[in-house]
Scaffold this motif. Structure first.
Motif, mmCIF file in Angstrom:
data_model
loop_
_atom_site.group_PDB
_atom_site.id
_atom_site.type_symbol
_atom_site.label_atom_id
_atom_site.label_comp_id
_atom_site.label_asym_id
_atom_site.label_seq_id
_atom_site.Cartn_x
_atom_site.Cartn_y
_atom_site.Cartn_z
ATOM 1 N N ASN A 18 0.953 -1.489 0.023
ATOM 2 C CA ASN A 18 0.154 -0.224 -0.080
ATOM 3 C C ASN A 18 0.595 0.859 -0.038
ATOM 4 O OD1 ASN A 18 -2.139 2.090 0.763
ATOM 5 N ND2 ASN A 18 -2.549 1.657 2.339
ATOM 6 N N ASP A 19 0.811 1.838 -1.326
ATOM 7 C CA ASP A 19 2.193 2.963 -0.788
ATOM 8 C C ASP A 19 3.026 2.656 -0.874
ATOM 9 O OD1 ASP A 19 1.342 5.701 -2.127
ATOM 10 O OD2 ASP A 19 1.060 6.707 0.265
ATOM 11 N N VAL A 20 4.014 2.063 -1.201
ATOM 12 C CA VAL A 20 5.202 1.857 -0.616
ATOM 13 C C VAL A 20 6.322 2.368 -1.800
ATOM 14 C CG1 VAL A 20 6.790 -0.160 -0.723
ATOM 15 C CG2 VAL A 20 4.586 -0.299 0.109
ATOM 16 N N SER A 21 7.353 3.164 -0.867
ATOM 17 C CA SER A 21 7.384 4.233 -1.822
ATOM 18 C C SER A 21 9.271 3.709 -1.103
ATOM 19 C CB SER A 21 7.820 5.404 -1.360
ATOM 20 O OG SER A 21 6.311 5.971 -2.356
ATOM 21 N N ALA A 38 4.580 -8.945 6.223
ATOM 22 C CA ALA A 38 4.175 -7.719 6.536
ATOM 23 C C ALA A 38 4.705 -6.964 4.650
ATOM 24 C CB ALA A 38 5.584 -6.697 7.068
ATOM 25 N N GLY A 39 4.979 -8.173 3.764
ATOM 26 C CA GLY A 39 5.207 -7.820 2.210
ATOM 27 C C GLY A 39 6.333 -7.329 1.491
ATOM 28 N N LYS A 40 7.559 -8.457 2.481
ATOM 29 C CA LYS A 40 8.467 -7.530 2.002
ATOM 30 C C LYS A 40 9.199 -8.669 0.791
ATOM 31 C CE LYS A 40 10.532 -9.388 5.946
ATOM 32 N NZ LYS A 40 9.120 -9.930 5.871
ATOM 33 N N SER A 41 8.797 -10.060 1.176
ATOM 34 C CA SER A 41 8.292 -10.871 -0.366
ATOM 35 C C SER A 41 7.925 -10.684 -1.794
ATOM 36 C CB SER A 41 8.322 -12.013 -0.323
ATOM 37 O OG SER A 41 9.523 -12.277 0.806
ATOM 38 N N THR A 42 6.908 -9.690 -0.902
ATOM 39 C CA THR A 42 5.921 -9.031 -2.678
ATOM 40 C C THR A 42 6.887 -7.730 -2.948
ATOM 41 O OG1 THR A 42 3.841 -9.632 -1.088
ATOM 42 C CG2 THR A 42 3.555 -8.270 -2.856
ATOM 43 N N THR A 43 7.690 -6.922 -2.505
ATOM 44 C CA THR A 43 8.102 -5.559 -2.520
ATOM 45 C C THR A 43 8.891 -6.440 -3.853
ATOM 46 O OG1 THR A 43 8.264 -5.291 -0.432
ATOM 47 C CG2 THR A 43 9.468 -4.229 -2.486
ATOM 48 N N ARG A 203 20.984 1.765 4.843
ATOM 49 C CA ARG A 203 20.534 2.704 5.610
ATOM 50 C C ARG A 203 19.350 1.029 5.293
ATOM 51 N NH1 ARG A 203 17.270 4.858 1.753
ATOM 52 N NH2 ARG A 203 18.923 4.483 -0.024
ATOM 53 N N GLY A 204 17.588 1.621 5.955
ATOM 54 C CA GLY A 204 16.869 0.328 6.219
ATOM 55 C C GLY A 204 15.533 1.521 6.468
ATOM 56 N N TYR A 205 15.145 0.023 5.956
ATOM 57 C CA TYR A 205 13.562 0.622 6.062
ATOM 58 C C TYR A 205 12.314 -0.687 6.408
ATOM 59 C CZ TYR A 205 13.982 3.355 1.992
ATOM 60 O OH TYR A 205 14.813 4.622 0.586
ATOM 61 N N VAL A 206 11.830 -0.278 7.461
ATOM 62 C CA VAL A 206 10.911 -0.895 7.976
ATOM 63 C C VAL A 206 8.627 -1.201 7.545
ATOM 64 C CG1 VAL A 206 9.819 -1.690 10.126
ATOM 65 C CG2 VAL A 206 12.013 -0.650 9.942
ATOM 66 N N MET A 207 8.633 -2.081 6.636
ATOM 67 C CA MET A 207 7.438 -2.833 6.854
ATOM 68 C C MET A 207 6.586 -3.109 7.336
ATOM 69 S SD MET A 207 7.025 -4.510 3.109
ATOM 70 C CE MET A 207 7.225 -2.612 2.213
ATOM 71 N N GLN A 208 5.433 -3.002 7.699
ATOM 72 C CA GLN A 208 4.063 -3.083 8.875
ATOM 73 C C GLN A 208 3.276 -3.139 7.786
ATOM 74 O OE1 GLN A 208 3.899 -1.910 12.348
ATOM 75 N NE2 GLN A 208 5.736 -2.564 13.443
ATOM 76 N N GLY A 209 2.681 -4.476 7.169
ATOM 77 C CA GLY A 209 1.487 -4.589 6.793
ATOM 78 C C GLY A 209 1.141 -4.119 5.562
ATOM 79 N N GLY A 210 2.198 -3.779 5.055
ATOM 80 C CA GLY A 210 2.244 -3.864 3.336
ATOM 81 C C GLY A 210 2.130 -2.004 3.472
ATOM 82 N N GLN A 211 2.820 -1.683 4.569
ATOM 83 C CA GLN A 211 3.261 -0.362 4.474
ATOM 84 C C GLN A 211 5.027 0.532 5.081
ATOM 85 O OE1 GLN A 211 0.233 1.330 6.095
ATOM 86 N NE2 GLN A 211 -1.028 2.862 4.715
ATOM 87 N N ILE A 212 5.001 1.543 4.706
ATOM 88 C CA ILE A 212 6.646 1.668 4.961
ATOM 89 C C ILE A 212 6.167 2.442 6.496
ATOM 90 C CG2 ILE A 212 8.927 3.181 4.886
ATOM 91 C CD1 ILE A 212 8.746 0.497 3.553
ATOM 92 N N VAL A 213 6.742 1.948 7.367
ATOM 93 C CA VAL A 213 6.432 2.993 8.654
ATOM 94 C C VAL A 213 7.672 3.675 9.715
ATOM 95 C CG1 VAL A 213 4.263 1.645 9.462
ATOM 96 C CG2 VAL A 213 6.726 0.760 10.452
ATOM 97 N N LEU A 214 9.072 3.133 8.579
ATOM 98 C CA LEU A 214 10.144 3.916 9.773
ATOM 99 C C LEU A 214 11.049 3.490 8.515
ATOM 100 C CD1 LEU A 214 10.141 5.213 12.294
ATOM 101 C CD2 LEU A 214 12.005 3.072 12.878
#
Length: 232
Positions: A18-21, A38-43, A203-214
């Protein structure tokens, strides 16, 4: 730059992203953290065109990527899939050859690349005529990495490279990722072992529920309360 901008995607009617950048610049190791589902592999699969984005753009060097996976690989993106997924009945050398199939190469170029993989992973050279199915988990991971590198990628996607490995082998895989990056290949690595991957990432991103939250530098993420509580 490899870039996802506002990407939503899923399977059937089920939305997963959902709206992943996300972006990965040349020379970077970027990690994507998150729990199962969380959607990591789908990314990663969306980058490769194996899952089609519903909205948003996936681009490489400012040019949008389509859904032709072979063409995406030829443009410089390869993957080390979750669970390694080597071709068990094929020999080590045949598995490595499969990695070069998507690109056009001369026999000399192919041999140079093969020699490079055998230098990076000496155990594969020693067992080059053994079938992949008899290798240990760590050796299969080396083979999966070598197969991806045979495509000569500029961007390497890695899905849970430490899964099922002993701590010693996890350290070896992390060292290998660092070596790959030092050779000019950017890496986007999906990993649940946040403690391990944040030691080598920029760098890193944290994904929860298909969204980048951090998102932030690896150093900052190691101190972030949310990451410490959930993953460290």
């Amino acid at each position: 730059m490899l870039s996802l901008e506002g990407v939503s995607a899923g399977y059937g009617r089920a939305k997963v992203l959902n709206d992943v950048s996300i972006n990965v610049s040349p020379g970077e190791i970027v990690c994507l953290l998150g729990s199962n589902g969380a959607g990591k592999s789908t990314t990663l699969l969306t980058i490769l065109g194996l899952v089609r984005s519903w909205s948003g753009t996936v681009s490489l060097d400012g040019q949008q990527l389509g859904s032709d996976t072979a063409e995406i690989v030829r443009r410089g993106i390869a993957i080390v899939p979750e669970g390694r997924r080597i071709f068990a009945p094929l020999t080590i050398e045949e598995n490595l050859r499969m990695g070069a199939e998507a690109r056009r190469s001369t026999s000399v170029e192919y041999q140079d690349d093969l020699d490079r993989m055998f230098t990076m992973f000496p155990v594969l050279k020693e067992r080059r005529h053994d079938v992949g199915g008899v290798l240990s988990g760590g050796q299969q991971q080396m083979l999966a990495i070598g197969r991806a590198l045979m495509a000569r990628p500029r961007y390497l996607l890695m899905d849970e490279p430490s899964m099922g490995l002993s701590p010693v082998l996890v350290d070896q895989v992390l060292d290998t990722i660092g070596e790959i990056q030092s050779q000019g290949v950017s890496v986007l690595v999906v990993e649940q072992n946040a403690f391990a991957v944040l030691r080598i990432a920029h760098r890193g991103y944290v994904m929860q529920g298909g969204q980048i939250v951090l998102q932030g530098s690896a150093e900052w993420l190691q101190q972030a309360d949310m990451v410490v509580e959930a993953y460290l």
